[in-house]
Design a protein around this motif. Structure first.
Motif, PDB file in Angstrom:
ATOM      1  N   PRO A 175       0.811  -1.223   0.000  1.00 22.39           N
ATOM      2  CA  PRO A 175       0.000   0.000   0.000  1.00 22.39           C
ATOM      3  C   PRO A 175       0.847   1.278   0.000  1.00 22.39           C
ATOM      4  O   PRO A 175       0.529   2.234  -0.700  1.00 22.39           O
ATOM      5  N   PHE A 190       0.411   3.670   7.719  1.00 27.91           N
ATOM      6  CA  PHE A 190      -0.397   2.527   7.279  1.00 27.91           C
ATOM      7  C   PHE A 190      -0.417   1.429   8.351  1.00 27.91           C
ATOM      8  O   PHE A 190      -1.482   0.935   8.746  1.00 27.91           O
ATOM      9  N   GLN A 200      -2.388   2.241  11.477  1.00 26.88           N
ATOM     10  CA  GLN A 200      -3.832   2.142  11.201  1.00 26.88           C
ATOM     11  C   GLN A 200      -4.293   0.688  11.261  1.00 26.88           C
ATOM     12  O   GLN A 200      -5.384   0.389  11.757  1.00 26.88           O
ATOM     13  N   PRO A 240       4.039  17.458  -0.565  1.00 19.78           N
ATOM     14  CA  PRO A 240       2.760  17.449   0.146  1.00 19.78           C
ATOM     15  C   PRO A 240       1.987  16.144  -0.029  1.00 19.78           C
ATOM     16  O   PRO A 240       1.174  15.792   0.823  1.00 19.78           O
ATOM     17  N   PHE A 241       2.257  15.385  -1.103  1.00 20.58           N
ATOM     18  CA  PHE A 241       1.415  14.216  -1.354  1.00 20.58           C
ATOM     19  C   PHE A 241       1.771  13.029  -0.473  1.00 20.58           C
ATOM     20  O   PHE A 241       0.911  12.210  -0.136  1.00 20.58           O
ATOM     21  N   ARG A 277       2.659  13.545   2.539  1.00 20.37           N
ATOM     22  CA  ARG A 277       1.963  13.974   3.750  1.00 20.37           C
ATOM     23  C   ARG A 277       0.477  13.608   3.664  1.00 20.37           C
ATOM     24  O   ARG A 277      -0.091  13.043   4.607  1.00 20.37           O
ATOM     25  N   SER A 278      -0.174  13.893   2.530  1.00 19.48           N
ATOM     26  CA  SER A 278      -1.602  13.577   2.429  1.00 19.48           C
ATOM     27  C   SER A 278      -1.825  12.077   2.546  1.00 19.48           C
ATOM     28  O   SER A 278      -2.841  11.628   3.089  1.00 19.48           O
ATOM     29  N   MET A 279      -0.884  11.292   2.025  1.00 16.60           N
ATOM     30  CA  MET A 279      -0.990   9.841   2.134  1.00 16.60           C
ATOM     31  C   MET A 279      -1.021   9.428   3.615  1.00 16.60           C
ATOM     32  O   MET A 279      -1.861   8.634   4.044  1.00 16.60           O
ATOM     33  N   GLN A 332      -1.881  11.251   6.136  1.00 16.14           N
ATOM     34  CA  GLN A 332      -3.129  11.734   6.744  1.00 16.14           C
ATOM     35  C   GLN A 332      -4.314  10.855   6.335  1.00 16.14           C
ATOM     36  O   GLN A 332      -5.212  10.606   7.138  1.00 16.14           O
ATOM     37  N   THR A 333      -4.288  10.383   5.101  1.00 17.71           N
ATOM     38  CA  THR A 333      -5.365   9.487   4.661  1.00 17.71           C
ATOM     39  C   THR A 333      -5.391   8.239   5.537  1.00 17.71           C
ATOM     40  O   THR A 333      -6.462   7.706   5.849  1.00 17.71           O
ATOM     41  N   TRP A 334      -4.227   7.785   5.961  1.00 19.48           N
ATOM     42  CA  TRP A 334      -4.153   6.634   6.873  1.00 19.48           C
ATOM     43  C   TRP A 334      -4.273   7.046   8.338  1.00 19.48           C
ATOM     44  O   TRP A 334      -3.985   6.254   9.241  1.00 19.48           O
ATOM     45  N   GLY A 335      -4.660   8.294   8.558  1.00 22.79           N
ATOM     46  CA  GLY A 335      -5.008   8.705   9.915  1.00 22.79           C
ATOM     47  C   GLY A 335      -3.869   9.204  10.783  1.00 22.79           C
ATOM     48  O   GLY A 335      -4.069   9.442  11.981  1.00 22.79           O
ATOM     49  N   HIS A 339       5.965   6.752  -8.018  1.00 23.29           N
ATOM     50  CA  HIS A 339       4.792   7.618  -8.223  1.00 23.29           C
ATOM     51  C   HIS A 339       4.865   8.931  -7.452  1.00 23.29           C
ATOM     52  O   HIS A 339       4.238   9.903  -7.845  1.00 23.29           O
ATOM     53  N   PHE A 340       5.599   8.923  -6.349  1.00 18.88           N
ATOM     54  CA  PHE A 340       5.702  10.152  -5.565  1.00 18.88           C
ATOM     55  C   PHE A 340       7.044  10.845  -5.784  1.00 18.88           C
ATOM     56  O   PHE A 340       7.430  11.721  -5.027  1.00 18.88           O
ATOM     57  N   MET A 346       8.053  11.778  -9.130  1.00 18.06           N
ATOM     58  CA  MET A 346       8.102  12.192 -10.533  1.00 18.06           C
ATOM     59  C   MET A 346       8.815  13.528 -10.710  1.00 18.06           C
ATOM     60  O   MET A 346       9.365  13.798 -11.785  1.00 18.06           O
TER      61      MET A 346
END
Lengths: 451, 451
Positions: free
Chosen positions: B106, B145, B148, B167-168, B170-172, B174-177, B415-416, B418
């Motif tokens: 993940p 991850f 969580q 920032p992405f 970081r958002s990842m 945060q998405t996992w809490g 992917h993070f 690029m």
């Protein structure tokens, strides 16, 4: 420990695509020209190879997948069928939730399933270059990857606002060797016209399509490729549902409900059509297309002949449409912002063989975050629509106590969409629903053809 | 059609991790305290659970993997072993190239292999929160991850410059809490001190480690987690090599050369150590760690006791080091910018059981783009170091005509990352090699301990 992922061997990649036309109660309505007469393949040969046009018109149930295409599919296929046990627990549902995960492809979505055969048939026809458009970049990157696999040059017209805002999808395409241009460009008449009208235009998918088609039509070595809507595109995607059926067979299960998000229709077709074959044979299975409330083509659109593009260059297709001049609000599921829908999906909905639901944006992100926290994978915003619809089914099962088996298509990961999650967490996203009179207002603007 | 991907069933996930200590010719050199005496587990209990400290000190060959950890591993493991046939063709090499692909997790890398058991053992010990640091974000997102998955709160101190530039990731998290803070913060003494010294500091991994450790040490409900270097971390990663061996067995092959990139050492250890067990038993297999020329710890560093962190808070470890105050240039493979290396990897190199090579940045991106165009997957910049070293081996095979079997660890997708590919295509990346006198200059600054 029961398996979380149901895997197949590479040798179990299906050998044929499934053509739903063979099992439709009525033949598909033909595309029409400006004269109201059906458009034959000859009109399209300037931009598509004959092999794809034959598939587009075919009524054969099974179309063989070329070995070279299966070989490239083998780089990531068969994709896993996964049981979302942790999500079931979080929801407290008696339902079993399964998802087919298409984010394992190099481009991160189901799109390469059709980009690869499109590149293959074009190369076979002696074509050297593909021109195509892309909005958010999913399709363009899939075509860039597929072109690289078959030694084709790929030229992508990327909507300018996305080109500026999503630089990493662009770098992905360049890594696979594609040329990427911010559309409108000065390279085509369509682009020059758009720039003359507004030198500061952010571009649009309609303009980008026009540029790509113009380029393909004007160069003998170049063809055009489209990532959704058309029959052959939907058919290539059936590899997804065919694999899922094999995987369910392996564990002795069968879904009661099959769910996928729906923009142009290829993702939904891919998962659902192979199950529709069973439904046509009497099997009890519900097929549900999930779309955004902000672009409610299937749930609130008009069933009518309309253009596939904003500028009216394409043949007229009989489909659910909000009008080819419809401009949906800037929701983050860019792949679902399409005014129309696949004619096959539309006709099957019209004839009552499939269902459609519309889900609001905030609820889709809520579902996506819930999924990510339970199952690990961060979904693409488009896929969040399928997850939302599936969670709603699972919650209905909790209420009713029914232990249904649910299947949805996790069509892609969200690695290039984290900015939209940021906006969700920051409370900057909104729901949007059109007032009925705006939907009605499209009707008189539709092209005048007897449907 | 021969298989591109060699897959294992979930039931074939190894049941034990492999502890290389059992097969080392000499016992590992112990970590030392400021007094020059070995540091026992009691000193570390404030920030680590006993189960992990026992693993850190263990000499047992096989350590059982708890069922709950194997269950979470099953969300993406066993990871595929892939044959890079298209890359072989591009290179015109008689070598067979295989890669183990860890980007299927993940979080997109091998890091969750240790984040998951670390979360598990901490939860088992009654810990409620994990504090950790992250630079580029790979480790922080893996820990987010894993936390969580086991209901732990995770607090990540993210180096401020990365927090702003990436920032992405970081958002990842945060998405996992997880809670993510730009380090230095005002929440810790270490952070406040750093801000007092320079209110505009971009932060550093050293400061972020200090903040995370301080938080863990000062709160009974909170422990610290580290993503590399330590013995137990390297051991958790051996799941990678153990699976690879099963996969090779399945196809009746065995690698001549095993290659992985090496920063703190966990990625290299994970793939290579299980093969070292065979080497210790007489098998002829080369194990190659690939590092950047701009941070040449193994190839040009000093074998000496040094601190693990920049501030000198950790015990002293015997390892190859460029000096704990070494600041490597800002190469894009952030995961390889570490002044030291795993003491186990270092000792094995010192004793001649493994090899190390240094590869320059531009050549690694050239290799990564070549790989992406041949095999589809866009690799992480760290992984590009392993690809470069593997391609060099394959080219040597072309020159010599030897049909060797090569294996490398594709430790993650890009992917993070690029933006670094963008800079490569734009010609903005450079190579960097330290003059010898700068390497020598670190020697007198190393802590004075008899090695």
């Amino acid at each position: 420990m029961t398996a979380t992922r149901i895997l197949l061997d590479e040798s179990e990649i299906p050998t044929h695509w499934y053509n739903v036309v063979a099992d439709m109660p009525n033949p598909p309505a033909p595309p029409l020209g400006p004269d109201g007469q059906p458009v034959g393949p000859d009109k399209m040969l300037a931009i598509f190879p004959m092999a794809l046009l034959e598939q587009e018109m075919s009524a054969e149930r099974w179309i063989p997948i070329p070995d070279k295409v299966r070989e490239i599919y083998g780089m990531w296929r068969p994709s896993p069928l996964c049981r979302a046990k942790r999500l079931e627990e979080v929801l407290g549902t008696p339902a079993k939730i399964y998802y087919k995960y298409e984010g394992v492809s190099p481009a991160g979505s189901h799109k390469p399933n059709t980009a690869v055969p499109q590149a293959y048939y074009n190369q076979l026809a002696g074509i050297k270059r593909i021109s195509t458009e892309t909005g958010a970049g999913q399709w363009g990157s899939s075509m860039a990857f597929a072109g690289q696999m078959f030694g084709l040059e790929v030229r992508v017209f990327m909507v300018k606002v996305s080109y500026d805002q999503k630089p990493f999808r662009r770098s992905m395409m360049q890594t696979w060797g594609a040329e990427v241009f911010a559309s409108p460009t000065t390279m085509t008449q369509a682009g020059r016209d758009a720039l003359a009208r507004d030198p500061n235009t952010p571009g649009s998918l309609g303009i980008a399509i026009s540029e790509a088609v113009e380029e393909a039509a004007s160069r003998a070595d170049t063809n055009y490729a489209l990532g959704s809507v058309l029959n052959h595109v939907c058919m290539h995607q059936t590899i997804v549902g065919l694999e899922a059926k094999k995987q369910f067979e392996k564990i002795g299960e069968y879904p009661d409900v099959v769910i996928a998000c729906c923009g142009g229709g290829s993702n939904f077709s891919g998962l659902a059509f192979p199950f529709l074959a069973d439904k046509a044979a009497g099997k009890n299975v519900r097929l549900v297309a999930a779309e955004p409330t902000s672009c409610p083509t299937l749930t609130r659109g008009h069933y009518a002949y309309d253009f596939g593009d904003a500028s009216g260059y394409t043949p007229l297709m009989l489909m659910y449409t909000l009008g080819h001049d419809f401009v949906p609000p800037g929701i983050h599921a860019g792949g679902l912002r399409y005014h129309g829908d696949s004619p096959l999906v539309s006709q099957l909905l019209k004839e009552g063989l499939i269902e459609a639901v519309a889900v609001p944006q905030l609820a889709t992100f809520e579902a996506g975050v819930m999924f990510a926290r339970a199952e690990g994978i961060i979904p693409a915003p488009e896929s969040n629509h399928a997850i939302r619809a599936c969670i709603d089914e699972a919650l209905a099962c909790r209420a009713s106590g029914e232990p249904k088996t649910l299947l949805f298509n996790l069509s892609g990961h969200g690695h290039f969409d984290m900015a939209s999650y940021d906006r969700y967490f920051a409370g900057e996203l909104e729901d949007f629903e059109y007032p009925e009179h705006e939907i009605e207002a499209a009707l008189p603007r539709l092209p005048k053809v007897a449907a």
